[in-house]
Scaffold this active site. Structure first.
Site, mmCIF file in Angstrom:
data_model
loop_
_atom_site.group_PDB
_atom_site.id
_atom_site.type_symbol
_atom_site.label_atom_id
_atom_site.label_comp_id
_atom_site.label_asym_id
_atom_site.label_seq_id
_atom_site.Cartn_x
_atom_site.Cartn_y
_atom_site.Cartn_z
ATOM 1 N N LYS A 52 32.149 54.696 32.668
ATOM 2 C CA LYS A 52 32.482 53.573 31.983
ATOM 3 C C LYS A 52 32.343 52.275 32.606
ATOM 4 O O LYS A 52 31.772 52.068 33.796
ATOM 5 C CB LYS A 52 34.002 53.598 31.703
ATOM 6 C CG LYS A 52 34.461 54.682 30.336
ATOM 7 C CD LYS A 52 35.809 54.746 30.057
ATOM 8 C CE LYS A 52 35.725 55.852 28.804
ATOM 9 N NZ LYS A 52 37.219 56.245 28.507
ATOM 10 N N ARG A 104 37.747 64.358 31.381
ATOM 11 C CA ARG A 104 36.745 64.312 30.151
ATOM 12 C C ARG A 104 35.501 63.454 30.715
ATOM 13 O O ARG A 104 35.275 62.328 31.007
ATOM 14 C CB ARG A 104 37.390 63.102 29.147
ATOM 15 C CG ARG A 104 36.571 63.255 27.878
ATOM 16 C CD ARG A 104 37.101 62.161 26.755
ATOM 17 N NE ARG A 104 36.343 62.277 25.620
ATOM 18 C CZ ARG A 104 35.452 61.210 25.300
ATOM 19 N NH1 ARG A 104 34.975 60.471 26.230
ATOM 20 N NH2 ARG A 104 34.767 61.562 24.265
HETATM 21 N N1 HH2 Z 1 37.025 57.869 25.800
HETATM 22 C C1 HH2 Z 1 36.148 57.634 24.906
HETATM 23 C C2 HH2 Z 1 36.468 58.419 23.852
HETATM 24 N N2 HH2 Z 1 37.584 59.473 23.722
HETATM 25 N N3 HH2 Z 1 39.296 60.324 24.633
HETATM 26 C C3 HH2 Z 1 40.269 60.327 25.500
HETATM 27 N N4 HH2 Z 1 41.286 61.225 25.571
HETATM 28 N N5 HH2 Z 1 40.138 59.613 26.769
HETATM 29 C C4 HH2 Z 1 39.101 58.781 27.035
HETATM 30 O O1 HH2 Z 1 39.146 58.006 27.846
HETATM 31 C C5 HH2 Z 1 38.203 58.683 25.858
HETATM 32 C C6 HH2 Z 1 38.213 59.515 24.775
HETATM 33 C C7 HH2 Z 1 35.069 56.785 25.243
HETATM 34 O O2 HH2 Z 1 34.007 57.468 25.809
HETATM 35 P P1 HH2 Z 1 32.591 58.185 24.774
HETATM 36 O O3 HH2 Z 1 33.049 59.138 23.844
HETATM 37 O O4 HH2 Z 1 31.606 58.545 26.035
HETATM 38 O O5 HH2 Z 1 32.038 56.796 24.132
HETATM 39 P P2 HH2 Z 1 32.047 56.271 22.447
HETATM 40 O O6 HH2 Z 1 33.583 56.002 22.125
HETATM 41 O O7 HH2 Z 1 31.584 55.131 22.693
HETATM 42 O O8 HH2 Z 1 31.531 57.439 21.651
#
Ligand code: HH2
Length: 279
Positions: A216, A250
């Site tokens: 992040k 995660r």
């Molecule tokens: N962060 C993201 C998405 N889902 N779910 C939980 N429970 N906790 C988190 O910190 C979290 C999440 C964001 O990360 P990512 O899926 O890699 O990115 P994007 O939302 O741009 O697909």
């Protein structure tokens, strides 16, 4: 070691079937590429495979349920049939969650904690699956525009307590619920660091804590590293998160997180099981 927190941890591998996710946008939009990534993460030790079809990064384009399903369903079906790890659906939409559960997913990860679709709680209760309730200030489009709190930890804690009570009131057994402070969701660098530093206060909610720090932007702000170079910084947050009571991590990079957490847990507890004869 924090009282009441077991030593075991779970790894949730991230599979973004999206063109625009912040760290890997487009890499796994193709179903075969996403399935391959899921298999790789399961082989590396993921307990959960979190499949998402809509980015939550600030300013991401909204996706309708039809498109989200078109992206995630073939991936979920393949990973469920492998049976190597529990498949999680990362969605806030009732229709998407229902189809994912019909296809055999066993976990609902909702970044809105059942606020976008309150009916999701009854669905989770009915299907007897696990869920994760996450804190977010505002909504993804605007959440990083000057987020403010009087006390970020107590406000996140109060929010999670309220969402936990809502879910339980809708019939979700408490033991199927995890909570997540939502690192990066309507938080400054200082808010994220304070949440990690004081994570033990969230342990008082009595539910397992999930953290999603992987790659992040706050890690980039501290280290000056590009998103593709934030794995070591991510590991630091996993270790501190574990020490403060987080038990599900995660991450995009499962293998290094597994090693870091196995050694952390072994050090803290004095217990480990040898998995190889490596000297
Ligand atoms: N962060 C993201 C998405 N889902 N779910 C939980 N429970 N906790 C988190 O910190 C979290 C999440 C964001 O990360 P990512 O899926 O890699 O990115 P994007 O939302 O741009 O697909």
């Amino acid at each position: 070691m924090i009282a009441g927190v077991g030593s075991a941890f779970r790894l949730m591998g991230v599979i973004n079937v999206t063109p625009d996710s912040f760290s890997d946008g487009g890499a796994f939009l193709d179903a075969d590429a996403a399935i391959g990534q899921g298999r790789r993460l399961a082989a590396e030790g993921a307990d959960l495979l979190d499949v998402g079809g809509e980015s939550t990064r600030p300013g991401a384009a909204p996706v309708d349920a039809g498109e989200e399903l078109r992206r995630v369903l073939p991936v979920i079906e393949a990973l469920v049939s492998d049976g190597a790890a529990t498949v999680s659906i990362d969605t806030s939409k009732l229709e998407v969650a229902r189809a994912a559960l019909d296809a055999g997913a066993g976990y609902v990860n909702d970044v809105t904690a059942f606020r976008a679709a309150p009916e999701l709680a009854a669905l989770v209760a009915d299907r007897d699956v696990e869920c994760c309730l996450m804190h977010m200030l505002g909504e993804p489009r605007t959440m990083q525009a000057d987020p403010r709190y009087d006390d970020v930890v107590s406000e996140v804690k109060a929010f999670l307590a309220e969402r936990l009570a809502f879910a339980v009131g809708e019939g979700v057994p408490e033991e199927r619920i995890s909570v997540d402070p939502g690192i990066g969701f309507g938080k400054t660098v200082a808010h994220n660091l304070e949440l990690l530093r004081r994570l033990d206060e969230l342990v008082e909610l009595g539910r397992p804590i999930v953290i999603g720090t992987s790659r992040k932007s706050f890690l980039g702000r501290i280290t000056g590293r590009d998103v593709t170079e934030r794995m070591p910084a991510t590991l630091a947050t996993c270790v501190i998160g574990y020490l403060r009571g987080a038990r599900t991590f995660r991450v995009h990079d499962v293998a290094p997180a597994r090693d870091a957490l196995l050694v952390t847990a072994a050090t803290v507890t004095g217990r480990w099981s040898s998995t190889t004869t490596a000297s």
